[in-house]
Write a protein that holds these residues in place. Structure first.
Motif, PDB file in Angstrom:
ATOM      1  N   VAL A 537      35.181  40.182  48.726  1.00  0.00           N
ATOM      2  CA  VAL A 537      34.126  40.126  49.729  1.00  0.00           C
ATOM      3  C   VAL A 537      33.898  38.669  50.118  1.00  0.00           C
ATOM      4  CG1 VAL A 537      31.694  40.544  50.237  1.00  0.00           C
ATOM      5  CG2 VAL A 537      32.968  42.180  48.842  1.00  0.00           C
ATOM      6  N   ASN A 538      33.869  38.398  51.410  1.00  0.00           N
ATOM      7  CA  ASN A 538      33.438  37.109  51.943  1.00  0.00           C
ATOM      8  C   ASN A 538      32.001  37.257  52.416  1.00  0.00           C
ATOM      9  OD1 ASN A 538      35.637  35.432  51.516  1.00  0.00           O
ATOM     10  ND2 ASN A 538      36.647  36.093  53.381  1.00  0.00           N
ATOM     11  N   LEU A 539      31.109  36.504  51.827  1.00  0.00           N
ATOM     12  CA  LEU A 539      29.685  36.698  52.060  1.00  0.00           C
ATOM     13  C   LEU A 539      29.073  35.430  52.635  1.00  0.00           C
ATOM     14  CD1 LEU A 539      27.443  38.856  51.524  1.00  0.00           C
ATOM     15  CD2 LEU A 539      27.006  37.656  49.367  1.00  0.00           C
ATOM     16  N   PRO A 540      28.679  35.416  53.923  1.00  0.00           N
ATOM     17  CA  PRO A 540      27.988  34.244  54.490  1.00  0.00           C
ATOM     18  C   PRO A 540      26.517  34.245  54.070  1.00  0.00           C
ATOM     19  CG  PRO A 540      28.273  35.929  56.167  1.00  0.00           C
ATOM     20  CD  PRO A 540      28.913  36.464  54.934  1.00  0.00           C
ATOM     21  N   VAL A 541      26.193  33.437  53.070  1.00  0.00           N
ATOM     22  CA  VAL A 541      24.829  33.399  52.558  1.00  0.00           C
ATOM     23  C   VAL A 541      23.928  32.654  53.531  1.00  0.00           C
ATOM     24  CG1 VAL A 541      23.373  32.664  50.631  1.00  0.00           C
ATOM     25  CG2 VAL A 541      25.709  33.479  50.212  1.00  0.00           C
ATOM     26  N   LEU A 542      24.398  31.525  54.005  1.00  0.00           N
ATOM     27  CA  LEU A 542      23.706  30.734  55.006  1.00  0.00           C
ATOM     28  C   LEU A 542      24.698  30.389  56.104  1.00  0.00           C
ATOM     29  CD1 LEU A 542      21.876  28.244  52.578  1.00  0.00           C
ATOM     30  CD2 LEU A 542      20.871  30.285  53.659  1.00  0.00           C
ATOM     31  N   LYS A 543      24.218  29.809  57.172  1.00  0.00           N
ATOM     32  CA  LYS A 543      25.102  29.409  58.251  1.00  0.00           C
ATOM     33  C   LYS A 543      26.163  28.427  57.761  1.00  0.00           C
ATOM     34  CE  LYS A 543      23.486  31.581  61.917  1.00  0.00           C
ATOM     35  NZ  LYS A 543      24.326  32.518  62.711  1.00  0.00           N
ATOM     36  N   ASN A 544      25.803  27.651  56.769  1.00  0.00           N
ATOM     37  CA  ASN A 544      26.731  26.632  56.269  1.00  0.00           C
ATOM     38  C   ASN A 544      27.168  26.881  54.825  1.00  0.00           C
ATOM     39  OD1 ASN A 544      24.301  26.131  55.064  1.00  0.00           O
ATOM     40  ND2 ASN A 544      24.212  23.955  55.615  1.00  0.00           N
ATOM     41  N   LEU A 545      26.956  28.110  54.315  1.00  0.00           N
ATOM     42  CA  LEU A 545      27.354  28.438  52.949  1.00  0.00           C
ATOM     43  C   LEU A 545      27.998  29.813  52.919  1.00  0.00           C
ATOM     44  CD1 LEU A 545      27.423  27.921  49.886  1.00  0.00           C
ATOM     45  CD2 LEU A 545      25.116  28.908  49.754  1.00  0.00           C
ATOM     46  N   GLU A 546      29.229  29.860  52.415  1.00  0.00           N
ATOM     47  CA  GLU A 546      29.969  31.114  52.321  1.00  0.00           C
ATOM     48  C   GLU A 546      30.473  31.287  50.904  1.00  0.00           C
ATOM     49  OE1 GLU A 546      34.235  31.958  53.823  1.00  0.00           O
ATOM     50  OE2 GLU A 546      32.931  32.662  55.441  1.00  0.00           O
ATOM     51  N   LEU A 547      30.357  32.506  50.388  1.00  0.00           N
ATOM     52  CA  LEU A 547      30.859  32.853  49.070  1.00  0.00           C
ATOM     53  C   LEU A 547      32.008  33.834  49.204  1.00  0.00           C
ATOM     54  CD1 LEU A 547      27.561  33.434  47.019  1.00  0.00           C
ATOM     55  CD2 LEU A 547      28.903  31.327  47.215  1.00  0.00           C
ATOM     56  N   GLN A 548      32.984  33.702  48.321  1.00  0.00           N
ATOM     57  CA  GLN A 548      34.053  34.687  48.197  1.00  0.00           C
ATOM     58  C   GLN A 548      33.979  35.260  46.791  1.00  0.00           C
ATOM     59  OE1 GLN A 548      38.075  33.374  47.448  1.00  0.00           O
ATOM     60  NE2 GLN A 548      38.914  34.864  48.884  1.00  0.00           N
ATOM     61  N   LEU A 549      33.811  36.566  46.704  1.00  0.00           N
ATOM     62  CA  LEU A 549      33.751  37.257  45.423  1.00  0.00           C
ATOM     63  C   LEU A 549      34.958  38.171  45.321  1.00  0.00           C
ATOM     64  CD1 LEU A 549      29.969  38.294  45.557  1.00  0.00           C
ATOM     65  CD2 LEU A 549      30.945  36.255  44.479  1.00  0.00           C
ATOM     66  N   ALA A 550      35.689  38.088  44.224  1.00  0.00           N
ATOM     67  CA  ALA A 550      36.879  38.915  44.035  1.00  0.00           C
ATOM     68  C   ALA A 550      36.887  39.461  42.618  1.00  0.00           C
ATOM     69  CB  ALA A 550      38.150  38.108  44.300  1.00  0.00           C
ATOM     70  N   LEU A 551      37.446  40.643  42.471  1.00  0.00           N
ATOM     71  CA  LEU A 551      37.570  41.275  41.163  1.00  0.00           C
ATOM     72  C   LEU A 551      38.862  42.081  41.129  1.00  0.00           C
ATOM     73  CD1 LEU A 551      36.367  42.020  38.368  1.00  0.00           C
ATOM     74  CD2 LEU A 551      35.293  44.002  39.500  1.00  0.00           C
ATOM     75  N   ARG A 552      39.596  41.947  40.051  1.00  0.00           N
ATOM     76  CA  ARG A 552      40.828  42.709  39.881  1.00  0.00           C
ATOM     77  C   ARG A 552      40.793  43.383  38.516  1.00  0.00           C
ATOM     78  NH1 ARG A 552      45.906  42.411  42.285  1.00  0.00           N
ATOM     79  NH2 ARG A 552      47.577  43.321  41.040  1.00  0.00           N
ATOM     80  N   ALA A 553      41.123  44.657  38.504  1.00  0.00           N
ATOM     81  CA  ALA A 553      41.227  45.422  37.261  1.00  0.00           C
ATOM     82  C   ALA A 553      42.673  45.866  37.099  1.00  0.00           C
ATOM     83  CB  ALA A 553      40.304  46.640  37.308  1.00  0.00           C
ATOM     84  N   ASP A 554      43.263  45.557  35.959  1.00  0.00           N
ATOM     85  CA  ASP A 554      44.657  45.912  35.682  1.00  0.00           C
ATOM     86  C   ASP A 554      44.713  46.788  34.437  1.00  0.00           C
ATOM     87  OD1 ASP A 554      46.174  44.138  37.652  1.00  0.00           O
ATOM     88  OD2 ASP A 554      44.965  42.645  36.590  1.00  0.00           O
ATOM     89  N   ARG A 555      45.531  47.817  34.509  1.00  0.00           N
ATOM     90  CA  ARG A 555      45.799  48.639  33.323  1.00  0.00           C
ATOM     91  C   ARG A 555      47.292  48.538  33.014  1.00  0.00           C
ATOM     92  NH1 ARG A 555      43.343  54.417  31.994  1.00  0.00           N
ATOM     93  NH2 ARG A 555      41.784  52.936  31.192  1.00  0.00           N
ATOM     94  N   TYR A 556      47.596  47.894  31.888  1.00  0.00           N
ATOM     95  CA  TYR A 556      48.974  47.758  31.415  1.00  0.00           C
ATOM     96  C   TYR A 556      49.287  48.923  30.477  1.00  0.00           C
ATOM     97  CZ  TYR A 556      49.173  42.951  33.160  1.00  0.00           C
ATOM     98  OH  TYR A 556      49.180  41.843  33.957  1.00  0.00           O
ATOM     99  N   ASN A 557      50.455  49.488  30.627  1.00  0.00           N
ATOM    100  CA  ASN A 557      50.800  50.601  29.744  1.00  0.00           C
ATOM    101  C   ASN A 557      51.016  50.142  28.305  1.00  0.00           C
ATOM    102  OD1 ASN A 557      53.291  49.299  30.241  1.00  0.00           O
ATOM    103  ND2 ASN A 557      54.422  51.184  29.809  1.00  0.00           N
ATOM    104  N   ASP A 558      51.191  48.816  28.088  1.00  0.00           N
ATOM    105  CA  ASP A 558      51.392  48.316  26.737  1.00  0.00           C
ATOM    106  C   ASP A 558      50.273  47.384  26.268  1.00  0.00           C
ATOM    107  OD1 ASP A 558      52.064  46.392  28.571  1.00  0.00           O
ATOM    108  OD2 ASP A 558      54.001  45.886  27.690  1.00  0.00           O
ATOM    109  N   PHE A 559      49.250  47.117  27.131  1.00  0.00           N
ATOM    110  CA  PHE A 559      48.186  46.211  26.711  1.00  0.00           C
ATOM    111  C   PHE A 559      46.789  46.684  27.089  1.00  0.00           C
ATOM    112  CE2 PHE A 559      51.550  43.144  26.103  1.00  0.00           C
ATOM    113  CZ  PHE A 559      51.112  42.505  24.951  1.00  0.00           C
ATOM    114  N   GLY A 560      46.673  47.825  27.692  1.00  0.00           N
ATOM    115  CA  GLY A 560      45.349  48.310  28.014  1.00  0.00           C
ATOM    116  C   GLY A 560      44.777  47.667  29.266  1.00  0.00           C
ATOM    117  N   ASP A 561      43.450  47.509  29.300  1.00  0.00           N
ATOM    118  CA  ASP A 561      42.748  47.106  30.506  1.00  0.00           C
ATOM    119  C   ASP A 561      42.346  45.634  30.453  1.00  0.00           C
ATOM    120  OD1 ASP A 561      42.906  49.774  31.154  1.00  0.00           O
ATOM    121  OD2 ASP A 561      40.892  50.224  30.397  1.00  0.00           O
ATOM    122  N   THR A 562      42.261  45.046  31.651  1.00  0.00           N
ATOM    123  CA  THR A 562      41.735  43.696  31.785  1.00  0.00           C
ATOM    124  C   THR A 562      41.036  43.580  33.123  1.00  0.00           C
ATOM    125  OG1 THR A 562      42.281  41.345  31.875  1.00  0.00           O
ATOM    126  CG2 THR A 562      43.928  42.861  32.704  1.00  0.00           C
TER     127      THR A 562
END
Length: 882
Positions: A537-562
């Motif tokens: 998500v790119n979130l414009p908090v203020l006219k001169n301030l922008e945040l980028q929030l990212a999340l990734r979930a991985d499930r490995y068949n040999d290591f489980g979740d991260t």
């Protein structure tokens, strides 16, 4: 996850400061996906530190390969050039970022993953072979110098290198390049033919076909002043010329009073070649002219690229990519050699009195250790052929503001490694012990053996390995999901499934340990699947301030979740300035070889304990090659990382821009094999890890049988530094324009630990990590003509070898800084025709000599680019579009 590659120029415009001014003048801006984000946007500078290198900039570097291009960039390091025949990944090339290993860098082509090379660095680290990417078809390179695990996955701990090719190309073009160093070897030629059929906007479809070929002749050490001799005393180093070519022997008879059995050359050595070593040994030395050492091997590469796009309607299109590449590299494998203890019962024991006539202390009852090259039939030749196949099928559609894309990505790398002139260990040693049954007897104590005496014991071995990648991805993005008072919110989300596998099959003779000088190798068949979900998500908090929030979930068949989040911000307090920063976590699963492979290799170590038993001082203890055993460990845990970055972007005018980006990377639970020297120096901490042969002298430890160094979660890595980039365009009116750029990577600290409980050791300001690397460029251009000069510099650094071993203060404590100049010119005399040329290492600068040990496989021991060892290099390229 995957880049849309819509308009490379617009992507570069959105991410590079130098391109900002051009973006402001453009009439039409496209929405594009840029490296480091899945959201297509129209924009200028963003919160990520991305360096963009365009085609015209690539041409000006004089680089003929991808690895040569990356070698000159300050932020790039840990290069593997593919010139070392002793490497587990012989013939392949790779690079790291910010001083970290290449295993922490994700390499993409048009935003999509490539199959890993079918062999592994050090037998364990997976990577993409950069030699499979022909430089002539690359239109731009985007380097994200930031952790991107939340966006792309666990490979992107230290950053991303994304190579882009043409899109919607129309017409035809031909280009050729010639290169030659002035010392007379390393001649190289390349040719590229490209054709584009159809116009995506007018015809609804476009097909791009591109064929590329590259060839380089070998580069020999004997032809270049810097590498003409292994006697480095003229550089303040040591004489490390080899005595193994002629051969030498030691008295290894058990004797309490014989604590230092000195090496002596075989009879007949010319007096001019007799050289005394600090230990007191005398050798008959050979230099690179006799050994035929190569700095770079003969290389041939061929590539075919096809890219097809068909527009189904105004908002949907189908795309397909196909790539086929072959790389052929015959590497110089050196000579096979024998090192054995010969007793009086052996058939080849020297009973004729030859040694006794020359060496009065020789007794025909002594046990003798013989060391010599088996050179009568020539050197080993390691022929590497690597074939890479890649196919991408997919489609994209725009519906109700959502840009959706699905794709299937298939890749295969297959490596065939054939090595000739190797020696059958058991058969050869049996002949030395028992005789040759009426056949010619090979006498290792004689210099007059016929080739026929060795030929029955020679063999050819062949290893085959393959690495496969299958990936399916669906993602959707919208740059105006909804509105906030400060602007539109952008969003992206997607799913990805990937499967990787490796199938390595060494020659049966290697699996059974029957080849002299080669460790036992085992087959490996293993695979892994990963299911991932990601959002951004790119979130414009203020006219001169922008945040980028990212999340990734991985499930490995040999290591489980991260789960790996990322937070990025861009704050513009006023128009000419922007503050940007990021924080992210990372996850690096152990590679398949680290989990399942059984590895044996050879490592060069100092056996200080045995030297002490023999009364040999530490500084005179010789370097020996010993067997290293390490194996897969199914109990390994993943590596965890944290990345932090904070940067300042300044652009007070269209002509002047500057960026300063601070970074810190922390990696815990690093998977690594124990350092064999550390294990040998600390036997109490690792009981049973050093296995010795029975001692042949009372009070003296036996020779090393092998050192055990399994893969473990034992290390930590911490690095901090800053990237600085300043550019200024100076308009001269009708007289043209001057462009100045200075780019620097400065390392504040680079620390690693040997084990989990050991303190971190500082490696910055040593050979592998000079404090800074800098490139300063000035270019004059007017109309269709340009002339440029670039200065590549490396900081001085501590001579680690001299500080550890001293050698009576004879070696320099610091290695001098180094600067090389590159000259480039370009012209376009008429429409469609361009000429580019120049000189690399214009001043024929000798790279700074770094250690007291020589440069081993080719470049270790020198700072600067590997090609600077070749002296001045001329190049000329021409292209014509019609």
């Amino acid at each position: 996850m995957k880049l849309n590659n819509l308009a490379c120029a617009a992507a570069a415009m959105g991410m590079a400061l130098g391109a900002q001014a051009r973006a402001e003048e453009a009439e039409v801006l496209e929405r594009v996906t840029v490296t480091g984000s899945n959201i297509k946007r129209i924009g200028k500078e963003k919160a990520l530190a991305v360096e963009v290198i365009k085609k015209e900039d690539i041409d000006k570097t004089g680089a003929s390969t991808v690895i040569q291009l990356l070698d000159r960039l300050p932020a790039v390091g840990s290069l593997l050039a593919g010139t070392n025949s002793g490497s587990f990944a012989a013939g392949a090339a790779t690079a790291g970022l910010r001083g970290m290993s290449s295993k922490y860098v994700l390499v993409l082509l048009n935003g999509r993953r490539l199959p890993n090379y079918a062999m592994f660095i050090s037998g364990s680290d997976a990577f993409v072979d950069l030699n499979t990417l022909p430089l002539s078809v690359i239109e731009s390179v985007e380097i994200l110098r930031d952790g991107a695990s939340a966006i792309y996955g666990s490979d992107a701990v230290a950053g991303v290198i994304n190579f882009k090719t043409k899109r919607n190309y129309r017409g035809a073009s031909a280009s050729t390049r010639l290169g030659q160093n002035l010392d007379g070897d390393g001649n190289e030629q390349s040719l590229n033919l490209s054709g584009g059929f159809g116009d995506l906007d007018q015809d609804g479809q476009n097909l791009l076909l591109s064929f590329d070929v590259y060839h380089r002749e070998p580069v020999f050490s004997r032809n270049h002043a810097t590498t003409r001799s292994n006697d480095y005393r003229f550089l303040g180093g040591l004489d490390v010329r080899s005595g193994a070519q002629w051969g030498y022997w030691n008295d290894r008879t058990p004797n309490p009073g014989k604590t230092n059995a000195l090496a002596k050359p075989l009879p007949g050595c010319p007096p001019s070649r007799l050289t005394s070593r600090p230990s007191g040994s005398v050798l008959c030395v050979s230099d690179v002219d006799e050994l035929g050492t190569q700095l770079a091997p003969r290389t041939s590469r061929y590539g075919l690229l096809a890219n097809y796009i068909r527009r189904v309607d105004g908002d949907a299109e189908f795309f397909a990519e196909l790539g086929v590449n072959r790389s052929e590299t015959p590497l110089d494998g050196g000579y096979s050699f024998v090192q054995a203890i010969v007793t009086p019962s052996w058939a080849i024991y020297p009973r004729d009195g030859g040694l006794g006539a020359i060496y009065p202390d020789f007794k025909p009852t002594d046990n003798l250790q013989i060391t010599r090259n088996l050179s009568e039939n020539g050197r080993r030749l390691n022929e590497i052929r690597s074939d890479t196949y890649r196919a991408v099928l997919g489609g994209r559609v725009l519906r109700r503001g959502w840009d959706m894309e699905g794709s299937l990505n298939l890749g295969l790398n297959k490596v065939d490694a054939r090595q000739s002139n190797v020696v059958l260990n058991d058969a050869f040693l049996a002949m030395l012990k028992n005789g040759a049954n009426g056949q010619p007897l090979y006498d290792p104590f004689s210099q007059n053996n016929a080739a026929a005496a060795l030929r029955p014991y020679l063999a050819t071995i062949a290893n085959t390995s393959s690495s496969r990648l299958s990936a399916f991805e669906f993602k959707a993005s919208q740059d105006e999901w909804f509105k906030l008072p400060a602007g539109a919110v952008g969003v992206a989300a997607g799913l990805q499934w990937s499967h990787e596998s490796v199938d390595a099959r060494p020659d049966p003779l290697l699996q059974s340990g029957k080849i002299m000088n080669f460790a036992v190798q085992q087959s490996l068949r293993a695979s892994r699947s990963v299911l991932s979900a990601f959002g951004e998500v790119n979130l414009p908090v203020l006219k001169n301030l922008e945040l980028q929030l990212a999340l990734r979930a991985d499930r490995y068949n040999d290591f489980g979740d991260t789960f790996n989040p990322k937070l990025t911000f861009a704050f513009r307090p006023w128009e000419p300035a922007m503050l940007r920063g990021s924080a992210t976590t990372g996850f690096k699963a152990p590679t398949l070889p680290q989990l399942y492979a059984s590895r044996q290799a050879y490592a060069s170590v100092y056996d200080y304990a045995q030297c002490a038993d023999r009364g040999i001082p530490r500084e005179r203890c010789g370097l020996g090659s010993n067997q290293l055993r390490s194996g897969g460990n199914a109990q390994l845990k993943p590596e965890d990382s944290r990345n932090y970055a904070l940067g300042l972007v300044l652009q007070p005018s269209k002509a002047l821009s500057a960026t300063v980006d601070w970074y810190q990377i922390e990696v815990s639970n690093t998977v690594q094999s124990l350092d064999p020297q550390y294990v040998l120096d600390n036997p109490g901490r690792f009981p049973g890890f050093v296995v010795r042969k029975p001692s042949d002298m009372p009070g003296v430890r036996g020779d090393i049988e092998y050192i055990s160094a399994p893969y473990m979660n034992i290390g930590k890595t911490r690095t901090r530094g800053v990237d600085i980039d300043v550019q200024y365009d100076w308009s001269l009116g009708v007289y043209g324009k001057l462009k100045f750029r200075n780019a620097q990577n400065r390392i504040f600290s680079y620390q690693e630990s040997q084990t989990e409980t050991d303190p971190l050791l500082e490696y910055a300001d040593y050979g592998a990590q000079p404090r800074w690397k800098n490139v300063f460029e000035v270019t004059y251009s007017k109309a269709a003509y340009s002339l440029g000069l670039a200065a590549r510099s490396y900081a001085s650094y501590k001579n680690q070898y001299s500080q550890l071993y001293g050698h009576g203060g004879k070696l320099k404590q610091r290695v001098a800084s180094y600067t090389a100049l590159d000259l480039n010119f370009g012209l376009a005399p008429f429409k469609g025709f361009k000429v580019n040329g120049g000189i690399r290492n214009l001043g024929d600068r000798r790279p700074s000599y770094a250690t007291g040990e020589g440069f081993g496989s080719g470049v270790a021991g020198y700072s600067g680019a590997a090609t600077d060892l070749w002296g001045r290099m001329l190049y000329l390229s021409a292209s014509y579009a019609f």
